[in-house]
Motif scaffolding. Structure first.
Motif, PDB file in Angstrom:
ATOM      1  N   ASN A 426       0.850  -1.194   0.000  1.00 48.11           N
ATOM      2  CA  ASN A 426       0.000   0.000   0.000  1.00 48.11           C
ATOM      3  C   ASN A 426       0.881   1.238   0.000  1.00 48.11           C
ATOM      4  O   ASN A 426       0.894   2.016   0.948  1.00 48.11           O
ATOM      5  CB  ASN A 426      -0.923  -0.018   1.222  1.00 48.11           C
ATOM      6  N   ALA A 427       1.641   1.406  -1.078  1.00 49.67           N
ATOM      7  CA  ALA A 427       2.599   2.512  -1.145  1.00 49.67           C
ATOM      8  C   ALA A 427       1.921   3.870  -1.117  1.00 49.67           C
ATOM      9  O   ALA A 427       2.501   4.854  -0.643  1.00 49.67           O
ATOM     10  CB  ALA A 427       3.460   2.379  -2.400  1.00 49.67           C
ATOM     11  N   ASN A 428       0.679   3.947  -1.600  1.00 51.75           N
ATOM     12  CA  ASN A 428      -0.008   5.231  -1.640  1.00 51.75           C
ATOM     13  C   ASN A 428      -0.319   5.767  -0.242  1.00 51.75           C
ATOM     14  O   ASN A 428      -0.572   6.956  -0.062  1.00 51.75           O
ATOM     15  CB  ASN A 428      -1.304   5.102  -2.443  1.00 51.75           C
ATOM     16  N   TYR A 429      -0.289   4.886   0.761  1.00 48.20           N
ATOM     17  CA  TYR A 429      -0.518   5.305   2.148  1.00 48.20           C
ATOM     18  C   TYR A 429       0.464   6.397   2.567  1.00 48.20           C
ATOM     19  O   TYR A 429       0.114   7.303   3.330  1.00 48.20           O
ATOM     20  CB  TYR A 429      -0.363   4.089   3.064  1.00 48.20           C
ATOM     21  N   PHE A 430       1.698   6.336   2.045  1.00 48.97           N
ATOM     22  CA  PHE A 430       2.738   7.271   2.458  1.00 48.97           C
ATOM     23  C   PHE A 430       2.608   8.641   1.800  1.00 48.97           C
ATOM     24  O   PHE A 430       3.412   9.533   2.069  1.00 48.97           O
ATOM     25  CB  PHE A 430       4.111   6.673   2.159  1.00 48.97           C
ATOM     26  N   PHE A 431       1.576   8.797   0.939  1.00 50.14           N
ATOM     27  CA  PHE A 431       1.344  10.084   0.291  1.00 50.14           C
ATOM     28  C   PHE A 431      -0.057  10.617   0.570  1.00 50.14           C
ATOM     29  O   PHE A 431      -0.500  11.568  -0.064  1.00 50.14           O
ATOM     30  CB  PHE A 431       1.544   9.952  -1.225  1.00 50.14           C
ATOM     31  N   LYS A 432      -0.761   9.983   1.505  1.00 54.13           N
ATOM     32  CA  LYS A 432      -2.158  10.367   1.729  1.00 54.13           C
ATOM     33  C   LYS A 432      -2.283  11.750   2.351  1.00 54.13           C
ATOM     34  O   LYS A 432      -3.297  12.424   2.177  1.00 54.13           O
ATOM     35  CB  LYS A 432      -2.841   9.326   2.614  1.00 54.13           C
ATOM     36  N   ASP A 433      -1.277  12.195   3.113  1.00 53.03           N
ATOM     37  CA  ASP A 433      -1.311  13.539   3.698  1.00 53.03           C
ATOM     38  C   ASP A 433       0.125  13.975   3.942  1.00 53.03           C
ATOM     39  O   ASP A 433       1.085  13.249   3.656  1.00 53.03           O
ATOM     40  CB  ASP A 433      -2.128  13.559   4.997  1.00 53.03           C
ATOM     41  N   ASN A 434       0.257  15.162   4.472  1.00 58.00           N
ATOM     42  CA  ASN A 434       1.597  15.726   4.689  1.00 58.00           C
ATOM     43  C   ASN A 434       1.886  15.911   6.178  1.00 58.00           C
ATOM     44  O   ASN A 434       2.626  16.807   6.576  1.00 58.00           O
ATOM     45  CB  ASN A 434       1.714  17.077   3.957  1.00 58.00           C
ATOM     46  N   THR A 435       1.310  15.045   7.014  1.00 59.11           N
ATOM     47  CA  THR A 435       1.486  15.165   8.462  1.00 59.11           C
ATOM     48  C   THR A 435       2.856  14.640   8.873  1.00 59.11           C
ATOM     49  O   THR A 435       3.509  13.880   8.155  1.00 59.11           O
ATOM     50  CB  THR A 435       0.401  14.383   9.206  1.00 59.11           C
ATOM     51  N   ALA A 437       3.369  12.490  11.169  1.00 60.81           N
ATOM     52  CA  ALA A 437       3.277  11.047  11.389  1.00 60.81           C
ATOM     53  C   ALA A 437       3.549  10.286  10.093  1.00 60.81           C
ATOM     54  O   ALA A 437       4.269   9.281  10.091  1.00 60.81           O
ATOM     55  CB  ALA A 437       1.895  10.691  11.931  1.00 60.81           C
ATOM     56  N   THR A 438       2.971  10.768   8.979  1.00 64.91           N
ATOM     57  CA  THR A 438       3.193  10.104   7.699  1.00 64.91           C
ATOM     58  C   THR A 438       4.649  10.258   7.259  1.00 64.91           C
ATOM     59  O   THR A 438       5.252   9.314   6.737  1.00 64.91           O
ATOM     60  CB  THR A 438       2.253  10.682   6.631  1.00 64.91           C
ATOM     61  N   LYS A 439       5.231  11.444   7.476  1.00 65.80           N
ATOM     62  CA  LYS A 439       6.642  11.659   7.126  1.00 65.80           C
ATOM     63  C   LYS A 439       7.549  10.738   7.944  1.00 65.80           C
ATOM     64  O   LYS A 439       8.538  10.200   7.429  1.00 65.80           O
ATOM     65  CB  LYS A 439       7.029  13.116   7.369  1.00 65.80           C
ATOM     66  N   TYR A 440       7.197  10.537   9.227  1.00 68.61           N
ATOM     67  CA  TYR A 440       7.986   9.656  10.083  1.00 68.61           C
ATOM     68  C   TYR A 440       7.955   8.224   9.546  1.00 68.61           C
ATOM     69  O   TYR A 440       8.991   7.548   9.469  1.00 68.61           O
ATOM     70  CB  TYR A 440       7.440   9.697  11.511  1.00 68.61           C
ATOM     71  N   LEU A 441       6.760   7.748   9.166  1.00 66.31           N
ATOM     72  CA  LEU A 441       6.640   6.385   8.650  1.00 66.31           C
ATOM     73  C   LEU A 441       7.371   6.218   7.328  1.00 66.31           C
ATOM     74  O   LEU A 441       7.986   5.171   7.073  1.00 66.31           O
ATOM     75  CB  LEU A 441       5.171   6.015   8.486  1.00 66.31           C
TER      76      LEU A 441
END
Length: 833
Positions: A426-435, A437-441
């Motif tokens: 699910n690579a698109n998960y890492f682009f769902k937002d710019n928070t 938390a997402t940057k950390y993951l």
């Protein structure tokens, strides 16, 4: 122009770097690194394929519409190598359900009509070029396609709809975790503070969210840690000399300890912090004078953006602040080389700077439309500064129930998944937002992902820059071999002439090589064409001594399946989607004038089938009687150009290992008494080596028997790994005359052409027609694979709504002429006034 200037300057650096201080040992080692990098860019650079499909869910009888993007894997410009791509729909048994060969001209698109009798399940849509097969671990485009079956006569929706998975994380209390540890840069080093990436999964690779602590051998806590979505996390600490470290966590109320990699006494550490606008890079060592003369190299897909040679003699660390706006988006690779050119530290960082963003504006005249109303869509493409861009795009308009929330996008595939192995579900998960938390993951993913397309040790050792067996395809090739007429394994050099009989006669004459191999083409044609290849010699007697064989040109590959993990398609999506498609099927059936509904009848017959008659006769003549498995070739459609290995994939209990041409066969259930696992191969009752069947085609075989039980006993130890017995179509040993003959000096052929591009049907409700009485329940409202955006000229797409009410989603994807990925969505509603 930033991309072009960076690309050109990188090449200039590569070629001019060798001019600096050639006399020193350090620079001669670096010169070797840069020359290998240049060779990779010009000779070994990869290709990438991405497919946009009109939607994510399908049912039997529907059509998968797709647009294919074939790109240079380094620049993401249109590829200048291949002109041919393959698109296949594959089931879980690695059987190809549909195979398409697409010619890439200005753009490439196609469709796959799903058979009404297809089995319900998850299929794999994959696409690739032959050129990709040169890589040891080729990365093909792959997308999971759920297909549900519906029967309009049963008056019910599809059964066995998957249940919803509420969370991809698994409770730590019930699952035994598997830990993987990834020290940043490569190693934990005594006395140097290091970041360590942590990945926690279950037995099938699903991520586990848990918390724990890092402890030493005396169980003293060093630092706490946590893993989050996908089981990803990280922490940092300074290893002390002679100590060992463990990750400690509680599983089923019991403490479990998992050993970390042992720290080394002397080494290097590379620490990188991605701050968004800039990147902090710090190299450290505990080796005296260890950083003097080292090279820190940064590149993105092979294009260099950083080279730093450290000149300090005394310092044990150095730092660099790098502005990320000067780097293109994607997976950047930082490598620290010692002065003799040895790579000692490496770190991946994902670059996603706002200055690189594009803005695709999608507008309609209104947000709500009536049924059968005309919709006009205008699109405009600019960069972050408002400058207009050019590009190539495709667009689908579907009901909102037709797409998954985490659907694969061109950005997630080209910038992330395709460069680190294509294994992120699910690579698109890492682009769902710019928070944060997402940057950390995303950064944790960079820390913990071991595969990457570009490996320095392989590159420097020449293991990936070599003669490539698969050259880029420019069209359809007709390949074959001339051999002795009575011995196919004895090649003969001769002259051959090809004559293609379609659309006028085309002729060409060539001389084979010493192995009798010949190749004609590339040809570009659709449909199938017929032709003749014959030996060209003045001596007619010599022609009688030669056979001509046409080679199967289809690539043979093994699928890398993502299906070991549970399917996770929300039932809410499936139910609404299936209601829509079921209503459309019933309506289409009702209004189809070619269909007459009949009562179901059962016909019984006592006459034996051809298969039963043949089986009886074969069993009475073979020395082993009835086999464990028997495969009749003529009962399998579409195998005219298949190889024996392709046929054997369909036989229960037979495994094909490896990739073409280095494939082996194993029979499950056979008990090996020998040193090898190879089965015994027989052709018409005669023992042959395994490699003798690799070049055989399906049309040379009548049937295949597989023995793996007591029947192998008569062959002694030779049959201990099982027996594969092939009976050729031209052999009369079993008393069957198939009327198939080979003629000396000549052979005919029929070659399948490129798949045609079908046009998506668009009704025009502006002009009333009798067929408009039929209700319009399209789930794909519109599909447009060829959209060109150029400068200020807005692109306008027109279509009509149907009779389905609700929310519709416009999804546009594509690539700019300078290689930037674009994906954007827009919603509108259809209401009933």
């Amino acid at each position: 122009m930033k991309r072009t200037s960076i690309y050109i300057s990188s090449l200039v650096i590569i070629f001019l770097f060798s001019a600096f201080q050639k006399s020193s040992i350090e620079n001669s080692a670096f010169e070797h690194i840069f020359s290998k990098l240049a060779t990779y860019i010009f000779n070994g650079g990869p290709e990438k394929v991405y497919l946009q499909t009109d939607k994510d869910f399908y049912t039997n009888g529907e059509t998968i519409w797709f647009k294919a993007y074939l790109l240079d894997g380094i620049t993401h410009y249109k590829s200048s190598k291949s002109k041919v791509i393959y698109v296949e729909l594959v089931d879980k048994k690695d059987s190809i359900i549909t195979h398409k060969k697409i010619y890439v001209d200005d753009f490439a698109a196609g469709d796959i009509k799903i058979n009404n009798k297809i089995k319900q399940g998850t299929y794999l849509l994959r696409s690739y070029t032959k050129y990709m097969l040169n890589k040891k671990e080729p990365v093909f485009f792959q997308k999971e396609i759920p297909i549900w079956t519906q029967n309009i006569f049963s008056n019910e929706l599809s059964k066995n709809i998957p249940t919803q998975k509420e969370n991809i994380l698994i409770e730590q209390k019930t699952i035994e975790p598997n830990f993987q540890f990834f020290p940043e840069g490569g190693d934990l080093v005594y006395g140097i503070k290091s970041v360590i990436g942590i990945k926690v999964t279950d037995s099938i690779g699903s991520g586990i969210a848990l918390q724990g602590k890092i402890v030493d051998q005396d169980n003293n806590m060093v630092v706490p840690f946590r893993s989050y979505s996908f089981g990803l996390g990280s922490t940092s600490f300074t290893p002390e000399a002679t100590k060992k470290y463990y990750a400690s966590t509680i599983v089923n109320n019991i403490e479990k300890r998992f050993p970390l990699p042992n720290p080394i006494s002397k080494g290097y550490v590379l620490t990188i912090e991605n701050k968004g606008d800039y990147i902090n890079i710090q190299a450290k060592t505990n080796i005296p004078n260890g950083l003097n003369g080292t090279l820190l190299l940064g590149h993105l897909r092979g294009i260099t953006f950083l080279k730093h040679i450290e000149k300090s003699n005394q310092k044990k660390s150095f730092s660099i602040k790098l502005m990320s706006k000067d780097i293109e988006d994607g997976v950047a690779q930082f490598t620290l080389f010692t002065s003799n050119g040895e790579p000692v530290c490496e770190r991946l960082v994902f670059i996603d700077h706002p200055d690189n963003d594009t803005k695709l504006s999608i507008n309609t005249t209104k947000k709500e439309y009536n049924t059968r109303d005309k919709v006009a869509i205008e699109m405009e493409l600019t960069d972050a500064k408002g400058n207009f861009l050019d590009g190539d795009f495709s667009m689908s308009v579907v009901t909102s129930n037709n797409l998954k929330k985490e659907s694969k996008t061109i950005k997630s595939w080209l910038l992330l998944n395709s460069d680190i192995g294509g294994t992120i579900s699910n690579a698109n998960y890492f682009f769902k937002d710019n928070t944060n938390a997402t940057k950390y993951l995303l950064d944790a993913l960079m820390l913990t992902h071991g595969w990457r397309r570009f490996v320095w040790k392989n590159l420097l050792n020449d293991s990936i820059i070599k003669k490539q067996p698969f050259i880029p395809e420019k069209g359809i090739m007709i390949n074959g071999q001339t051999t002795a007429f009575k011995n196919r394994h004895q090649p003969k050099k001769t002259d051959v002439t090809i004559s293609i009989l379609e659309k006028g006669i085309y002729q060409e004459k060539k001389t084979t090589n010493l192995q009798g191999k010949f190749s004609f083409g590339p040809f570009i044609f659709q449909d199938s064409v017929k032709g003749v290849i014959q030996v060209s010699t003045l001596d007619k007697e010599k022609e009688k001594e030669i056979s001509i064989y046409i080679k199967n040109n289809l690539p043979k590959i093994t699928t890398n399946y993502p299906w070991k993990k549970p399917e996770q398609y929300p039932i809410s999506y499936a139910q609404e989607y299936l209601k829509e498609t079921y209503r459309k099927k019933v309506n289409d059936f009702k209004y189809d004038p070619q269909v007459t509904m009949l009562e179901e009848v059962t016909i019984e017959a006592k006459k034996k089938t051809k298969k039963e008659i043949i089986n009886e006769k074969i069993n009475s003549l073979t020395i082993y009687g009835s086999p464990d498995n028997r495969l009749f070739v003529d009962s399998i459609p579409g195998t005219e150009s298949a190889s024996i290995f392709d046929l054997l994939r369909r036989v229960s209990g037979v495994r094909i290992l490896g990739s073409f041409p280095n494939q082996t066969i194993q029979i499950r259930g056979a008990s090996s008494l020998s040193l090898t696992t190879d089965p015994l191969f027989l052709i018409d009752g005669n023992e042959v080596p395994g490699n003798a069947i690799q070049g055989m085609l399906a049309n040379e075989v009548m049937f295949i028997d597989v023995l793996k039980g007591a029947a192998t006993a008569m062959y002694g130890s030779r049959g201990s790994n099982g027996v594969i017995a092939l009976y050729t179509s031209t052999n009369g040993a079993l008393g069957f005359n198939t009327n198939v003959e080979r003629y000396p000096g000549v052979t005919n052929f029929e070659i399948k052409g490129f798949s045609k591009i079908r046009e998506f049907y668009v009704p025009n409700y502006n002009s009333p027609k009798p067929e408009h009485k039929k209700q319009d329940y399209r789930t794909t409202l519109h599909w447009e694979p060829n959209i060109k955006l150029k400068g200020k000229d807005n692109s306008v797409v027109n279509f009509y709504t149907g009779d389905n009410l609700g929310e519709y989603l416009i999804k546009v994807e594509g690539i700019t002429t300078d290689g930037r990925v674009v994906n954007s969505t827009y919603n509108f509603n259809v209401i009933n006034n």
